[in-house]
Design a protein around this motif. Structure first.
Motif, mmCIF file in Angstrom:
data_model
loop_
_atom_site.group_PDB
_atom_site.id
_atom_site.type_symbol
_atom_site.label_atom_id
_atom_site.label_comp_id
_atom_site.label_asym_id
_atom_site.label_seq_id
_atom_site.Cartn_x
_atom_site.Cartn_y
_atom_site.Cartn_z
ATOM 1 N N LEU A 126 0.810 -1.221 0.000
ATOM 2 C CA LEU A 126 0.000 0.000 0.000
ATOM 3 C C LEU A 126 0.841 1.267 0.000
ATOM 4 C CD1 LEU A 126 -2.894 -1.062 2.382
ATOM 5 C CD2 LEU A 126 -3.022 -0.648 -0.077
ATOM 6 N N GLN B 59 -12.699 -0.705 1.336
ATOM 7 C CA GLN B 59 -12.109 -0.962 2.637
ATOM 8 C C GLN B 59 -11.263 0.255 2.979
ATOM 9 O OE1 GLN B 59 -9.492 -4.320 3.208
ATOM 10 N NE2 GLN B 59 -9.229 -3.817 5.355
ATOM 11 N N ILE C 202 -8.488 2.075 4.600
ATOM 12 C CA ILE C 202 -7.167 1.731 5.116
ATOM 13 C C ILE C 202 -6.773 2.711 6.221
ATOM 14 C CG2 ILE C 202 -4.729 1.430 4.508
ATOM 15 C CD1 ILE C 202 -6.646 -0.541 3.104
ATOM 16 N N SER C 203 -7.062 3.989 5.989
ATOM 17 C CA SER C 203 -6.751 5.019 6.983
ATOM 18 C C SER C 203 -7.628 6.234 6.729
ATOM 19 C CB SER C 203 -5.270 5.409 6.912
ATOM 20 O OG SER C 203 -4.964 5.978 5.656
ATOM 21 N N ARG D 297 -10.745 3.846 9.542
ATOM 22 C CA ARG D 297 -9.887 2.667 9.385
ATOM 23 C C ARG D 297 -10.631 1.403 9.808
ATOM 24 N NH1 ARG D 297 -4.839 0.681 12.723
ATOM 25 N NH2 ARG D 297 -3.995 -0.717 11.144
#
Length: 105
Positions: free
Chosen positions: A6, A54, A56-57, A73
């Motif tokens: 990522l 989704q 991630i952050s 997140r």
């Protein structure tokens, strides 16, 4: 097998100066990394494919159709094909893994 990191994908996306980087396209699905900063506008519209997000952050509001929720997140959201959706009120740098099925064009 294909393996992605990522941090490397995010660096590639930033180098291309875009909010979205598609990094995988296969027969039945595609995947990308989407990024928004606080104050950015999400300009996407509905898509002819189903999507899975989704986070991630980061943190933001996500409106899908008539429903709005806060995502952060670890949030995973399914967006049906053809339904309008957008991220807004981004309060922390947002990074989202996006999976399309069937693959995006």
């Amino acid at each position: 097998m294909k393996v992605f990191r990522l941090d490397q994908l995010d660096a590639e996306r930033a180098a291309e100066e875009g909010a979205y980087l598609r990094f995988l396209k296969e027969r039945n699905m595609s995947a990308g990394l989407y990024a928004l900063s606080p104050g950015d506008t999400d300009t996407q519209s509905s898509h002819p494919q189903d999507e899975l997000y989704q986070v991630i952050s980061g943190r933001a509001e996500l409106t899908v159709g008539a429903e709005t929720t806060t995502v952060g997140r670890g949030s995973v959201v399914y967006v049906p094909a053809g339904v309008p959706h957008r991220f807004h009120h981004v309060t922390e740098e947002l990074r989202v893994l996006v999976v399309f099925s069937p693959p995006e064009d």
